[in-house]
Design a protein around this motif. Structure first.
Motif, PDB file in Angstrom:
ATOM      1  N   GLY A   1       1.817   5.457  12.589  1.00  0.00           N
ATOM      2  CA  GLY A   1       2.064   6.770  12.754  1.00  0.00           C
ATOM      3  C   GLY A   1       2.749   7.542  11.654  1.00  0.00           C
ATOM      4  O   GLY A   1       2.813   8.571  11.918  1.00  0.00           O
ATOM      5  N   GLY A   2       2.981   6.764  10.661  1.00  0.00           N
ATOM      6  CA  GLY A   2       3.736   7.721   9.611  1.00  0.00           C
ATOM      7  C   GLY A   2       5.214   7.398   9.356  1.00  0.00           C
ATOM      8  O   GLY A   2       5.653   7.641   8.289  1.00  0.00           O
ATOM      9  N   MET A   3       5.642   6.609  10.509  1.00  0.00           N
ATOM     10  CA  MET A   3       7.198   6.310   9.984  1.00  0.00           C
ATOM     11  C   MET A   3       7.416   5.373   9.104  1.00  0.00           C
ATOM     12  O   MET A   3       8.469   5.159   8.482  1.00  0.00           O
ATOM     13  N   ASP A   4       6.687   4.351   8.928  1.00  0.00           N
ATOM     14  CA  ASP A   4       6.678   3.433   7.838  1.00  0.00           C
ATOM     15  C   ASP A   4       6.750   3.919   6.388  1.00  0.00           C
ATOM     16  O   ASP A   4       7.619   3.655   5.546  1.00  0.00           O
ATOM     17  N   PHE A   5       5.823   4.930   6.241  1.00  0.00           N
ATOM     18  CA  PHE A   5       5.880   5.719   4.924  1.00  0.00           C
ATOM     19  C   PHE A   5       6.882   6.728   4.731  1.00  0.00           C
ATOM     20  O   PHE A   5       7.678   6.614   3.758  1.00  0.00           O
TER      21      PHE A   5
ATOM     22  N   ASP B   1       3.716  15.599   7.253  1.00  0.00           N
ATOM     23  CA  ASP B   1       2.082  15.760   7.317  1.00  0.00           C
ATOM     24  C   ASP B   1       1.891  14.658   6.318  1.00  0.00           C
ATOM     25  O   ASP B   1       0.813  13.985   6.739  1.00  0.00           O
ATOM     26  N   ILE B   2       2.715  14.494   5.179  1.00  0.00           N
ATOM     27  CA  ILE B   2       2.060  13.460   4.198  1.00  0.00           C
ATOM     28  C   ILE B   2       2.158  12.040   4.707  1.00  0.00           C
ATOM     29  O   ILE B   2       1.273  11.315   4.646  1.00  0.00           O
ATOM     30  N   ALA B   3       3.124  11.695   5.367  1.00  0.00           N
ATOM     31  CA  ALA B   3       3.423  10.627   6.113  1.00  0.00           C
ATOM     32  C   ALA B   3       2.384  10.141   7.238  1.00  0.00           C
ATOM     33  O   ALA B   3       2.065   8.923   7.083  1.00  0.00           O
TER      34      ALA B   3
ATOM     35  N   GLU C   1       1.011  -1.206  -0.135  1.00  0.00           N
ATOM     36  CA  GLU C   1      -0.073  -0.108  -0.032  1.00  0.00           C
ATOM     37  C   GLU C   1       0.935   1.205   0.005  1.00  0.00           C
ATOM     38  O   GLU C   1       0.402   2.241  -0.611  1.00  0.00           O
ATOM     39  N   ARG C   2       2.002   1.198   0.762  1.00  0.00           N
ATOM     40  CA  ARG C   2       2.864   2.377   0.754  1.00  0.00           C
ATOM     41  C   ARG C   2       3.521   2.874  -0.672  1.00  0.00           C
ATOM     42  O   ARG C   2       3.700   3.857  -0.991  1.00  0.00           O
ATOM     43  N   LEU C   3       4.067   1.634  -0.989  1.00  0.00           N
ATOM     44  CA  LEU C   3       4.861   1.879  -2.250  1.00  0.00           C
ATOM     45  C   LEU C   3       3.861   2.149  -3.481  1.00  0.00           C
ATOM     46  O   LEU C   3       4.490   2.862  -4.472  1.00  0.00           O
ATOM     47  N   ASN C   4       2.483   1.886  -3.286  1.00  0.00           N
ATOM     48  CA  ASN C   4       1.761   2.291  -4.378  1.00  0.00           C
ATOM     49  C   ASN C   4       1.390   3.691  -4.284  1.00  0.00           C
ATOM     50  O   ASN C   4       0.886   4.162  -5.275  1.00  0.00           O
ATOM     51  N   LYS C   5       1.533   4.241  -3.266  1.00  0.00           N
ATOM     52  CA  LYS C   5       1.505   5.742  -3.032  1.00  0.00           C
ATOM     53  C   LYS C   5       2.852   6.522  -3.589  1.00  0.00           C
ATOM     54  O   LYS C   5       2.651   7.985  -3.407  1.00  0.00           O
ATOM     55  N   LEU C   6       3.923   5.850  -4.175  1.00  0.00           N
ATOM     56  CA  LEU C   6       4.990   6.807  -4.357  1.00  0.00           C
ATOM     57  C   LEU C   6       5.417   6.718  -5.736  1.00  0.00           C
ATOM     58  O   LEU C   6       5.362   5.580  -6.463  1.00  0.00           O
ATOM     59  N   ALA C   7       5.573   7.818  -6.387  1.00  0.00           N
ATOM     60  CA  ALA C   7       5.887   8.087  -7.894  1.00  0.00           C
ATOM     61  C   ALA C   7       7.518   7.527  -7.779  1.00  0.00           C
ATOM     62  O   ALA C   7       8.165   7.572  -7.072  1.00  0.00           O
ATOM     63  N   GLY C   8       7.536   7.151  -9.206  1.00  0.00           N
ATOM     64  CA  GLY C   8       8.980   6.567  -9.587  1.00  0.00           C
ATOM     65  C   GLY C   8       8.998   5.066  -9.172  1.00  0.00           C
ATOM     66  O   GLY C   8      10.279   4.434  -9.011  1.00  0.00           O
ATOM     67  N   VAL C   9       7.945   4.336  -8.804  1.00  0.00           N
ATOM     68  CA  VAL C   9       8.124   2.967  -8.379  1.00  0.00           C
ATOM     69  C   VAL C   9       7.106   2.218  -9.344  1.00  0.00           C
ATOM     70  O   VAL C   9       6.202   2.591  -9.563  1.00  0.00           O
TER      71      VAL C   9
ATOM     72  N   THR D   1      13.246  14.441  -4.232  1.00  0.00           N
ATOM     73  CA  THR D   1      12.333  14.886  -5.485  1.00  0.00           C
ATOM     74  C   THR D   1      11.292  13.879  -5.564  1.00  0.00           C
ATOM     75  O   THR D   1      10.207  14.247  -6.523  1.00  0.00           O
ATOM     76  N   THR D   2      11.340  12.778  -4.815  1.00  0.00           N
ATOM     77  CA  THR D   2      10.246  11.436  -5.022  1.00  0.00           C
ATOM     78  C   THR D   2       8.758  12.127  -4.632  1.00  0.00           C
ATOM     79  O   THR D   2       8.773  12.741  -3.583  1.00  0.00           O
ATOM     80  N   GLN D   3       7.862  12.222  -5.426  1.00  0.00           N
ATOM     81  CA  GLN D   3       6.495  12.579  -5.036  1.00  0.00           C
ATOM     82  C   GLN D   3       5.778  11.605  -4.620  1.00  0.00           C
ATOM     83  O   GLN D   3       5.953  10.169  -4.967  1.00  0.00           O
ATOM     84  N   ALA D   4       4.617  11.842  -3.766  1.00  0.00           N
ATOM     85  CA  ALA D   4       3.754  10.788  -3.331  1.00  0.00           C
ATOM     86  C   ALA D   4       2.462  10.935  -3.683  1.00  0.00           C
ATOM     87  O   ALA D   4       2.086  12.393  -3.923  1.00  0.00           O
ATOM     88  N   ARG D   5       1.770  10.138  -4.103  1.00  0.00           N
ATOM     89  CA  ARG D   5       0.413  10.149  -4.637  1.00  0.00           C
ATOM     90  C   ARG D   5      -0.873   9.978  -3.491  1.00  0.00           C
ATOM     91  O   ARG D   5      -1.383   8.967  -3.114  1.00  0.00           O
ATOM     92  N   VAL D   6      -0.848  11.111  -2.980  1.00  0.00           N
ATOM     93  CA  VAL D   6      -1.577  11.645  -1.583  1.00  0.00           C
ATOM     94  C   VAL D   6      -2.414  12.744  -1.774  1.00  0.00           C
ATOM     95  O   VAL D   6      -1.942  13.630  -2.363  1.00  0.00           O
TER      96      VAL D   6
END
Length: 470
Positions: free
Chosen positions: A392-396, A383-385, A76-84, A465-470
Motif C-alpha cells: 500500500g505504499g508503506m514499504d516505499f 501519493d508517490i508512495a 525495485e523500491r531502491l531503484n526508484k530513489l535518487a542518491g542510491v 531532499t531525496t527525489q523519487a524516480r516515478v
C-alpha cells in the motif's frame, strides 16, 4: 564459559547457510535455558545509538542480500530513489540476482553479483565500496549477516525480526555501539498511513495519557507456509514447527512502541505469554504427507500454537497486548488499538475508527481529524508512495525516509535498541509459554538511557531532499 558459548553461537550463526534446511531450526531440550539470566544482563553501554546521526552520504552505496519475495521488492523500491547506487546483489540462486540486475540496469546501476556459495554474502559485506547492507534473508541469517556487516564498516537495514534469541539481540546492540553503525530493523508497518497519523495524534496530545495498546499479526498463511515455491527451502515452515511463542511480533508492536515512547521515555518491564495448542498445521502436514512424501519430515512436529497472546507491562504502568496467529481462518489484522485518557483509536477492521466518548466518530469527523493532523511525511510523499506500492505504499515510504536520513546525516527513526527490544518478544514469549505463562523480565537494551532518550519524530522537519524516480 560465557565467551566460549558466545564464540560457538557466532561460529554456528555464520555457518547457517552451509547446513541443511532442517538442521538450521533444530532445537535442543535446553534451548530456553539461561533466558532469565540474559534478560537481566546489563553490560555497560559503550555508546548511545539513540538519536545518533552518522556522517551524511551524498550517495548511499547499497548491497542487497536475499533476493526472494521481499528482496526483489526492496530492489525495485531502491531503484526508484535518487542518491542510491546499488552496487552488489546476493542470493543463493543465480537466477534471482540476474533477474534483479535486469530490473535496475536502465537506471545506471551496475551491480556485482554473488550467488551459488553459502558464504557468498560475506564477500559482499567485505567490500570497501558499500555504505549500507540491506538484509532480506530467512530469519536465522538476520543477525549473523548484520553483525558481520557492521564489523566491516557498513550500516545495516535488516528484515523482521532482526534476531531470534536474546543472545543475538545483545550481539546487535553491542556491535552497533562499538562500530557506531546504524542497525535498523525495517519495520514497514511503522510507515503505514494510519500508524503515522496515530503517532502524530499522540504527539499532539489527542489521546491524553496513553494507558493501553493492542497489536497483532493475524494473517492466514496456511497455504503459503506449506508451499514449495513461496518460502525458499521451506524456511518459514521450519520456523513454525520448531518453536512455540509469539514468533513474529514486530508488525503490530513497532508502531505502538513508538506511540508509547518505548526506549525513549518509557521501557518494557516484564512479559507474560500464553499459546493455544495447534489445531491446524499438524493436521495439514499429515494430510499433505499422505499424498506427498516431501512433507513426511513435518509429521508429528511440535507446531506453534494457533494463537499466542503476550501481555507486556511497562515501567510507567502501561500495558501492551501482542497477538500472533498465522494459521486460523481469520481476516487480516494488526489490531492497532491505542487507548488513552481522552481518546481511543482502532485500525482494524478497516477503516480506522476514533472516539472521544461512548461512540465512534462519524466518517465526516474522522476525515476532518485526518486532514488536520496529516503528518508532513505523508503530505509530501504519500501519493508517490501509494503509486509505487509495496504493501500500500508503506514499504516505499520507509525506504525513502531511511535513505533520506542517511543522505542528510539525520538519526534514523528506528535504532538498534528498537530492533533488539521488539525482536526479543519472540524468545521471551517462548520461555513464558514453556513455563506455564510465568512472567519474565524484559531486557533494557538501552541500559537506563531510555530515561533521557528523545521520542522518535517521523516528521521531515529536516531532510526531505531525496527525489523519487516515478
Amino acid at each position: 564459559m560465557e565467551n566460549s558459548r558466545r564464540d560457538f553461537l557466532k561460529t554456528a550463526g555464520l555457518g547457517l547457510l552451509a547446513t541443511s534446511p532442517l538442521s538450521v531450526y533444530a532445537s535442543t531440550p535446553d534451548a530456553l535455558a539461561g533466558i532469565p539470566e540474559q534478560a537481566n544482563r546489563r553490560p555497560p553501554q559503550s555508546f548511545n545509538m539513540s538519536g545518533y546521526a552518522a556522517p551524511k552520504l551524498d550517495v548511499v552505496r547499497v548491497g542487497i542480500v536475499g533476493i526472494g519475495n521481499r528482496g526483489m521488492g526492496a530492489v525495485e523500491r531502491l531503484n526508484k530513489l535518487a542518491g542510491v547506487d546499488i552496487k552488489a546483489l546476493c542470493d543463493l540462486r543465480a537466477e534471482r540476482v540476474n533477474l534483479a540486475k535486469k530490473e535496475i540496469e536502465a537506471n545506471g546501476h551496475r551491480p556485482e553479483l554473488y550467488s551459488g556459495h553459502p558464504d557468498a554474502w560475506k564477500k559482499l559485506c567485505e567490500r570497501t565500496d558499500l555504505d549500507l547492507v540491506y538484509i532480506l534473508t530467512p530469519w536465522a541469517l538476520h543477525t549473523p549477516i548484520a553483525v558481520f556487516s557492521m564489523t566491516h564498516g557498513k550500516h545495516v537495514c535488516v528484515e523482521v525480526p532482526a534476531a531470534k534469541t536474546l543472545e543475538e539481540c545483545w550481539q546487535l546492540v553491542e556491535t552497533s555501539e562499538k562500530t557506531r553503525r546504524h542497525c535498523m530493523m525495517v519495520e514497514n508497518c511503522c510507515y503505514d498511513f494510519t500508524e503515522l497519523l496515530n503517532l502524530n495524534l499522540a504527539r499532539q496530545g489527542f489521546f491524553g495519557e496513553i494507558v493501553h495498546c493492542e497489536a497483532a499479526y493475524i494473517h492466514n498463511l496456511q497455504d503459503l507456509v506449506f508451499s514449495k515455491e513461496h518460502f525458499y527451502q521451506m524456511w518459514e515452515l521450519n520456523e513454525m514447527s520448531r518453536r512455540t511463542g509469539n514468533l513474529y511480533p514486530t508488525h503490530g508492536l513497532g508502531p505502538v512502541c513508538q506511540v508509547l515512547n518505548i526506549n525513549r521515555g518509557d521501557q518494557m518491564d516484564y512479559l507474560v505469554s500464553m499459546s493455544s495448542n495447534d489445531f491446524v498445521l499438524g493436521k495439514l502436514a499429515k494430510e499433505l504427507a499422505a499424498k506427498d512424501a516431501f512433507y513426511k519430515p513435518y509429521v508429528d512436529r511440535p507446531f506453534n500454537g494457533n494463537m499466542n497472546s503476550s501481555t507486556i507491562r511497562t515501567k510507567k504502568g502501561k500495558t501492551i497486548l501482542v497477538q500472533f496467529d498465522v494459521s486460523s481462518t481469520r481476516p487480516y489484522s494488526r489490531i492497532q488499538l491505542i487507548s488513552g485518557t481522552k481518546a481511543v483509536a482502532q485500525k482494524y477492521p478497516e477503516p480506522a475508527r476514533y472516539s472521544t466518548g461512548h461512540e465512534w466518530m462519524t466518517e465526516k469527523e474522522v476525515k476532518a481529524l485526518e486532514e488536520k493532523h496529516l503528518p508532513p511525511i505523508v503530505k509530501k510523499m504519500g501519493d508517490i508512495a501509494k503509486n509505487v506500492g509495496g504493501h500500500g505504499g508503506m514499504d516505499f515510504l520507509m525506504d525513502w525516509r531511511t535513505i533520506d536520513c542517511l543522505r542528510n546525516g539525520l538519526p534514523l527513526d528506528q535504532d538498534v535498541y528498537d530492533a533488539a527490544l521488539w525482536s526479543s518478544i519472540g524468545p521471551l514469549s517462548a520461555w513464558s509459554v514453556a513455563h506455564r505463562s510465568n512472567s519474565i523480565d524484559v531486557p533494557d537494551f538501552t541500559r537506563g538511557a531510555w530515561t533521557k532518550n528523545q521520542p522518535v519524530d517521523i516528521s521531515m522537519s529536516r531532510g526531505g531532499t531525496t527525489q523519487a524516480r516515478v
